[in-house]
Design an enzyme around this catalytic site. Structure first.
Site, PDB file in Angstrom:
ATOM      1  N   CYS A  10     -17.905   6.112  20.245  1.00 21.96           N
ATOM      2  CA  CYS A  10     -18.542   4.805  20.448  1.00 21.96           C
ATOM      3  C   CYS A  10     -19.803   4.938  21.298  1.00 21.96           C
ATOM      4  O   CYS A  10     -20.822   4.290  21.010  1.00 21.96           O
ATOM      5  CB  CYS A  10     -17.550   3.849  21.107  1.00 21.96           C
ATOM      6  SG  CYS A  10     -16.196   3.305  20.033  1.00 21.96           S
ATOM      7  N   CYS A  27      -7.254  -2.033   4.056  1.00 18.74           N
ATOM      8  CA  CYS A  27      -6.915  -0.607   4.003  1.00 18.74           C
ATOM      9  C   CYS A  27      -7.458   0.037   2.731  1.00 18.74           C
ATOM     10  O   CYS A  27      -8.543   0.571   2.714  1.00 18.74           O
ATOM     11  CB  CYS A  27      -5.400  -0.401   4.118  1.00 18.74           C
ATOM     12  SG  CYS A  27      -4.919   1.346   4.231  1.00 18.74           S
ATOM     13  N   CYS A  30       0.834  -1.200   0.000  1.00 19.15           N
ATOM     14  CA  CYS A  30       0.000   0.000   0.000  1.00 19.15           C
ATOM     15  C   CYS A  30       0.871   1.253   0.000  1.00 19.15           C
ATOM     16  O   CYS A  30       2.001   1.248   0.499  1.00 19.15           O
ATOM     17  CB  CYS A  30      -0.901  -0.029   1.238  1.00 19.15           C
ATOM     18  SG  CYS A  30      -1.935   1.432   1.476  1.00 19.15           S
ATOM     19  N   HIS A  31       0.334   2.359  -0.540  1.00 17.90           N
ATOM     20  CA  HIS A  31       1.056   3.627  -0.505  1.00 17.90           C
ATOM     21  C   HIS A  31       1.406   4.038   0.924  1.00 17.90           C
ATOM     22  O   HIS A  31       2.413   4.709   1.155  1.00 17.90           O
ATOM     23  CB  HIS A  31       0.215   4.737  -1.166  1.00 17.90           C
ATOM     24  CG  HIS A  31       0.372   4.797  -2.655  1.00 17.90           C
ATOM     25  ND1 HIS A  31      -0.410   4.055  -3.508  1.00 17.90           N
ATOM     26  CD2 HIS A  31       1.231   5.503  -3.440  1.00 17.90           C
ATOM     27  CE1 HIS A  31      -0.059   4.313  -4.755  1.00 17.90           C
ATOM     28  NE2 HIS A  31       0.937   5.173  -4.741  1.00 17.90           N
ATOM     29  N   THR A  32       0.573   3.645   1.875  1.00 15.19           N
ATOM     30  CA  THR A  32       0.851   4.020   3.258  1.00 15.19           C
ATOM     31  C   THR A  32       2.167   3.415   3.735  1.00 15.19           C
ATOM     32  O   THR A  32       2.914   4.048   4.487  1.00 15.19           O
ATOM     33  CB  THR A  32      -0.309   3.569   4.171  1.00 15.19           C
ATOM     34  OG1 THR A  32      -1.525   4.164   3.702  1.00 15.19           O
ATOM     35  CG2 THR A  32      -0.066   4.011   5.611  1.00 15.19           C
ATOM     36  N   CYS A  70     -15.163   5.321  24.046  1.00 15.10           N
ATOM     37  CA  CYS A  70     -14.906   6.747  23.792  1.00 15.10           C
ATOM     38  C   CYS A  70     -16.217   7.457  23.445  1.00 15.10           C
ATOM     39  O   CYS A  70     -17.273   6.840  23.301  1.00 15.10           O
ATOM     40  CB  CYS A  70     -13.883   6.915  22.673  1.00 15.10           C
ATOM     41  SG  CYS A  70     -14.529   6.517  21.033  1.00 15.10           S
ATOM     42  N   ARG A  95      10.014  -7.202  17.787  1.00 15.71           N
ATOM     43  CA  ARG A  95      11.361  -6.635  17.886  1.00 15.71           C
ATOM     44  C   ARG A  95      12.296  -7.223  16.834  1.00 15.71           C
ATOM     45  O   ARG A  95      12.052  -8.309  16.290  1.00 15.71           O
ATOM     46  CB  ARG A  95      11.942  -6.893  19.282  1.00 15.71           C
ATOM     47  CG  ARG A  95      11.137  -6.263  20.409  1.00 15.71           C
ATOM     48  CD  ARG A  95      11.683  -6.617  21.786  1.00 15.71           C
ATOM     49  NE  ARG A  95      10.858  -6.029  22.829  1.00 15.71           N
ATOM     50  CZ  ARG A  95      11.049  -4.810  23.328  1.00 15.71           C
ATOM     51  NH1 ARG A  95      12.080  -4.071  22.896  1.00 15.71           N
ATOM     52  NH2 ARG A  95      10.257  -4.329  24.271  1.00 15.71           N
ATOM     53  N   ARG A 121      -2.344  -3.236  -7.191  1.00 18.10           N
ATOM     54  CA  ARG A 121      -1.802  -3.769  -5.954  1.00 18.10           C
ATOM     55  C   ARG A 121      -0.881  -4.944  -6.246  1.00 18.10           C
ATOM     56  O   ARG A 121      -1.244  -5.889  -6.942  1.00 18.10           O
ATOM     57  CB  ARG A 121      -2.909  -4.258  -5.006  1.00 18.10           C
ATOM     58  CG  ARG A 121      -3.519  -3.195  -4.112  1.00 18.10           C
ATOM     59  CD  ARG A 121      -2.498  -2.609  -3.147  1.00 18.10           C
ATOM     60  NE  ARG A 121      -3.112  -1.698  -2.197  1.00 18.10           N
ATOM     61  CZ  ARG A 121      -3.283  -0.401  -2.405  1.00 18.10           C
ATOM     62  NH1 ARG A 121      -2.923   0.145  -3.542  1.00 18.10           N
ATOM     63  NH2 ARG A 121      -3.835   0.350  -1.458  1.00 18.10           N
ATOM     64  N   CYS A 143     -12.799   0.890  20.594  1.00 17.78           N
ATOM     65  CA  CYS A 143     -12.680   0.718  22.046  1.00 17.78           C
ATOM     66  C   CYS A 143     -14.014   0.437  22.721  1.00 17.78           C
ATOM     67  O   CYS A 143     -14.071  -0.213  23.764  1.00 17.78           O
ATOM     68  CB  CYS A 143     -12.042   1.966  22.656  1.00 17.78           C
ATOM     69  SG  CYS A 143     -13.107   3.439  22.668  1.00 17.78           S
ATOM     70  N   CYS A 198     -14.363   5.871  16.071  1.00 17.14           N
ATOM     71  CA  CYS A 198     -13.701   5.636  17.360  1.00 17.14           C
ATOM     72  C   CYS A 198     -12.431   6.458  17.504  1.00 17.14           C
ATOM     73  O   CYS A 198     -11.543   6.428  16.649  1.00 17.14           O
ATOM     74  CB  CYS A 198     -13.387   4.156  17.525  1.00 17.14           C
ATOM     75  SG  CYS A 198     -12.549   3.764  19.076  1.00 17.14           S
ATOM     76  N   HIS A 258       0.227  -3.919   6.196  1.00 17.37           N
ATOM     77  CA  HIS A 258      -0.994  -3.818   7.001  1.00 17.37           C
ATOM     78  C   HIS A 258      -2.244  -4.299   6.264  1.00 17.37           C
ATOM     79  O   HIS A 258      -3.261  -4.540   6.894  1.00 17.37           O
ATOM     80  CB  HIS A 258      -1.210  -2.372   7.474  1.00 17.37           C
ATOM     81  CG  HIS A 258      -1.294  -1.378   6.347  1.00 17.37           C
ATOM     82  ND1 HIS A 258      -0.178  -0.901   5.715  1.00 17.37           N
ATOM     83  CD2 HIS A 258      -2.357  -0.798   5.753  1.00 17.37           C
ATOM     84  CE1 HIS A 258      -0.544  -0.058   4.762  1.00 17.37           C
ATOM     85  NE2 HIS A 258      -1.861   0.016   4.755  1.00 17.37           N
ATOM     86  N   GLU A 259      -2.207  -4.449   4.922  1.00 17.76           N
ATOM     87  CA  GLU A 259      -3.383  -4.924   4.193  1.00 17.76           C
ATOM     88  C   GLU A 259      -3.337  -6.454   4.138  1.00 17.76           C
ATOM     89  O   GLU A 259      -2.930  -7.039   3.139  1.00 17.76           O
ATOM     90  CB  GLU A 259      -3.375  -4.384   2.756  1.00 17.76           C
ATOM     91  CG  GLU A 259      -3.712  -2.928   2.629  1.00 17.76           C
ATOM     92  CD  GLU A 259      -3.827  -2.504   1.170  1.00 17.76           C
ATOM     93  OE1 GLU A 259      -4.384  -1.429   0.920  1.00 17.76           O
ATOM     94  OE2 GLU A 259      -3.356  -3.238   0.272  1.00 17.76           O
TER      95      GLU A 259
END
Length: 360
Positions: free
Chosen positions: A99, A161, A42-44, A96, A118, A355, A93, A107, A63-64
């Site tokens: 929510c 995403c 992804c571009h992110t 908040c 790590r 993609r 959550c 949220c 992340h996708e």
């Protein structure tokens, strides 16, 4: 127990990524360990590598993703080992102010895993969007796992995403109504997903705008009824000409630049809606004539993650995919190995793919 896996790491701003050994702990309270089956480029992820989001290097990118839950920590009830899941970066959550007022898709206190993944030397990693799925296993908050029927993981993961952002911009944020005219500026993965979303919503006229004829040709396969190349003509005049001179009911900016946003603003009809879903670069500003903001009426909206609620939207979209009404496979331009992410960034920047998807 600590799991030793391979993952894609961005150590320094603007430098090529590397495949390195990652140490992933067993899940603690509220966490899940997921065996990643596929993860889109992804571009992110590129924004993270370039330091355009923050400078908390080193980053574990990706992340996708879709995968299978391997184990869960205490107090996890919604998923269990063996579940096929799409990972999301909005683990709501439930407490908040958004929510509590019944708008969990806004949220304001979404959360990630508490423990850190790590490097082999013990250096903590910052996972992209709280996920870090360019790795054979990922530790996430259990709320970031959305259970769906088992389907092709390369396609399903993209809902995590970019595709959800575009689909949701049309279906949730606008939202597009039956028979409305829609223009989408920028026909990459997010823009074409917005076009697909507009078609699902029953839009009448869907106008795709881009500077690349290859992308415009793809846009027609996702549902665009008309295309405009803004390199060779004025897109605002073109959109108006295709909407009886009035402008589109909904204009979605999937680029996020001042010039494209101004085009979207000028190309909408009276009482029309502008949706910004393309992510702007930090520091970019725009000026608009306040009288036109007032006089045109309607709404100027920003779409966060397609205003999606993963537990609601992911199963619904997978159902449409299984019915043959949403072609997620068409967004998968190529499948690659983990050590090919850097080259995939280059193809993405040049517009050669919608993609690239890492398959484990």
């Amino acid at each position: 127990m600590t799991h030793e896996v391979q993952g894609v790491v961005a150590r320094h701003r603007g430098r090529p990524v590397s495949v390195e050994t990652i140490l992933v702990p067993d899940p603690g309270p509220g966490e899940a360990l997921v065996k990643v089956l596929a993860c889109g480029v992804c571009h992110t992820d590129l924004h993270y590598r370039e330091g355009a989001i923050n400078d908390e290097f080193p980053f574990l990118l990706g992340h996708e993703a879709a995968g299978v839950v391997e184990s869960v920590g205490p107090d996890v009830e919604d998923v269990e080992p063996g579940d096929f899941v799409i990972l999301n970066w909005r683990a709501v959550c439930g407490r908040c102010r958004a929510c509590r007022r019944g708008q969990p898709w806004y949220c304001f206190d979404t959360h990630n895993a508490t423990q850190k993944m790590r490097l082999a030397d013990g250096t903590p990693l910052s996972p992209a969007l709280g996920i870090g799925a360019f790795a054979e296993k990922a530790l996430v908050a259990a709320g970031q796992c959305t259970k769906v029927p088992k389907v092709r993981p390369e396609a399903a993961g993209l809902l995590g995403c970019g595709l959800m952002a575009g689909l949701g911009a049309a279906l949730n944020t606008a939202p597009v109504s039956r028979g409305q005219s829609v223009a989408v500026i920028g026909c990459g993965g997010v823009g074409n997903a917005a076009i697909a979303g507009a078609r699902l919503a029953g839009a009448g006229r869907i106008i795709a705008v881009d500077i690349d004829d290859r992308k415009l040709e793809l846009a027609t396969s996702f549902g665009a009824t008309h295309t405009l190349n803004s390199r060779t003509g004025d897109p605002v005049a073109g959109i108006r000409a295709l909407t009886d001179g009035f402008g589109a009911d909904v204009v979605i900016d999937a680029v996020g630049r001042p010039e494209t946003y101004r085009q979207a603003f000028d190309a909408r009809d009276l009482a029309g809606v502008v949706v910004l879903v393309g992510v702007p670069e930090p520091g970019v500003t725009i000026e608009l004539p306040l009288l036109d903001v007032f006089g045109r009426g309607g709404a100027l909206k920003s779409s966060w993650y397609g205003d999606c609620l993963p537990s609601r939207d992911f199963p619904m979209l997978i159902d449409l995919y299984q019915q043959g009404r949403l072609d997620l496979d068409a967004f998968v331009s190529e499948t690659i190995a983990l050590n090919e992410v850097e080259e995939a960034f280059a193809r993405m920047q040049s517009g050669d793919v919608l993609r690239s998807v890492v398959v484990f």
